[in-house]
Design an enzyme around this catalytic site. Structure first.
Site, PDB file in Angstrom:
ATOM      1  CE  LYS A 189     -35.745  28.662  12.987  1.00  0.00           C
ATOM      2  NZ  LYS A 189     -34.559  28.016  12.396  1.00  0.00           N
ATOM      3  NE  ARG A 191     -33.659  33.275  11.323  1.00  0.00           N
ATOM      4  CZ  ARG A 191     -32.607  32.573  11.750  1.00  0.00           C
ATOM      5  NH1 ARG A 191     -31.618  33.185  12.355  1.00  0.00           N
ATOM      6  NH2 ARG A 191     -32.555  31.271  11.566  1.00  0.00           N
ATOM      7  CG  ASP A 216     -33.791  22.846   9.679  1.00  0.00           C
ATOM      8  OD1 ASP A 216     -34.528  23.182   8.747  1.00  0.00           O
ATOM      9  OD2 ASP A 216     -33.514  23.600  10.632  1.00  0.00           O
TER      10      ASP A 216
HETATM   11  C1  R5P Z   1     -33.907  28.385   8.692  1.00  0.00           C
HETATM   12  O1  R5P Z   1     -35.119  28.557   8.754  1.00  0.00           O
HETATM   13  C2  R5P Z   1     -33.290  27.080   8.295  1.00  0.00           C
HETATM   14  O2  R5P Z   1     -34.246  26.155   7.882  1.00  0.00           O
HETATM   15  C3  R5P Z   1     -32.483  26.499   9.426  1.00  0.00           C
HETATM   16  O3  R5P Z   1     -33.360  26.133  10.476  1.00  0.00           O
HETATM   17  C4  R5P Z   1     -31.472  27.482   9.942  1.00  0.00           C
HETATM   18  O4  R5P Z   1     -30.705  27.986   8.894  1.00  0.00           O
HETATM   19  C5  R5P Z   1     -30.579  26.821  10.967  1.00  0.00           C
HETATM   20  O5  R5P Z   1     -29.709  27.778  11.483  1.00  0.00           O
HETATM   21  P1  R5P Z   1     -28.922  27.523  12.825  1.00  0.00           P
HETATM   22  O6  R5P Z   1     -28.225  26.213  12.717  1.00  0.00           O
HETATM   23  O7  R5P Z   1     -27.961  28.686  12.888  1.00  0.00           O
HETATM   24  O8  R5P Z   1     -29.904  27.565  13.950  1.00  0.00           O
END
Ligand code: R5P
Length: 294
Positions: A189, A191, A216
């Protein structure tokens, strides 16, 4: 030790009091018409080590102020030690400077909590352990992943594939794998720090005809899980579930995840919602009991 269930975690605090056998001190709380918070301890804490159970999900700033006020009240009323049990730690994701001119939000929070009288912090699956290094007192993060994985085993999902949606959460998939007894893997992933937009890519995973649980620490907008579910479908997974410790589930996140073909969303009561099917009470109680006897 005495348990103080804060206004954000009343039920969880009560469960912890029952499981540990430690008396609880109730809290009277209200919000004034202008938005300011009021709290009052309804019991005696003189000479006690108290554990204030107060999560800091939305409205985060109010929850943090209530926590600070409770710590201040506990110390003013003679508590000898104040442990903050904060299952979801707000602002932990801003634990470093990403762009010039930013603040390290969690550092400011840590100093505020210290000044309010907190001596120790216990949290659950903090986003990055670096955040805890900003606290000027002892901290500990517990992991709820084995409890979440157990939920799926009890549901009959033995040997499920444990997937983390990014490399940083691989430790989560690995902990779940220990319980499932199957395989684990992760996606990539990226960002964009200016727009917040994320993109995901999936190398080939061994998920064809498999049941997969995407795990997660946080589900916020749901975008990460929706993207992961799409990749899993393309790679032939038959059943896809998701589990997270902190189910923020902002806006229509739940609908978007279910619409993406995910069969169930499971989270803990760090953020109390209808998806909180796993309670953190046994995990936190075990830690508090160990501390009280140690
Ligand atoms: C970020 O790295 C966290 O581990 C989560 O993957 C993130 O906060 C998820 O965010 P969302 O649901 O907005 O994709």
């Amino acid at each position: 030790m005495k348990i103080i269930p804060g206004p954000a975690s009343t039920e969880l605090g009560e469960k912890i009091s029952q499981l540990t056998g430690f008396d609880k001190v109730n809290v009277a709380s209200r919000i004034f018409p202008d938005g300011e918070s009021y709290v009052r301890l309804e019991g005696n804490v003189q000479g006690e080590h108290v554990a204030i159970v107060q999560t800091t999900c939305a409205p985060q700033d109010t929850r943090l102020m209530q926590l600070a006020f409770l710590a201040n009240a506990a110390k003013r009323n003679g508590a000898k030690k104040v442990t903050a049990v904060v299952p979801y730690l707000a602002y932990a994701r801003q634990d470093k400077i990403f762009l010039q001119g930013e603040t390290i939000s969690i550092e400011a929070i840590a100093n505020m909590l210290h000044a309010s009288g907190i001596d120790q912090l216990i949290t659950v699956n903090v986003h990055a352990e670096d955040a805890l290094s900003k606290f000027p007192f002892p901290t500990k993060t517990l992991s709820a992943i084995p409890l979440l994985a157990q939920y799926f085993v009890q549901k009959g999902c033995k040997k499920a594939f444990a997937l983390s949606p990014d490399k940083g959460a691989m430790y989560i998939a690995d902990q779940a794998k220990q319980v499932f007894g199957g395989e684990s893997g992760h996606l990539e992933k990226y960002r964009d720090r200016y727009t917040g937009q994320t993109t995901q890519t999936g190398k080939h995973l061994n998920v064809k005809d498999q049941t997969v649980v995407i795990l997660d620490d946080i589900i916020s907008t749901g975008g990460t899980i929706v993207g992961a579910a799409k990749i899993l479908r393309e790679q032939g997974a038959t059943h896809v579930y998701t589990a997270c410790v902190h189910g923020l589930l902002i806006g229509d996140a739940e609908k978007r995840i279910l619409d993406a073909g995910v069969e169930e969303i499971v989270s803990t009561d760090s953020v109390p919602t209808k998806n909180s099917k796993v309670t953190l009470a046994p995990l936190i109680s075990q830690e508090l009991k160990a501390q009280a006897s140690g």
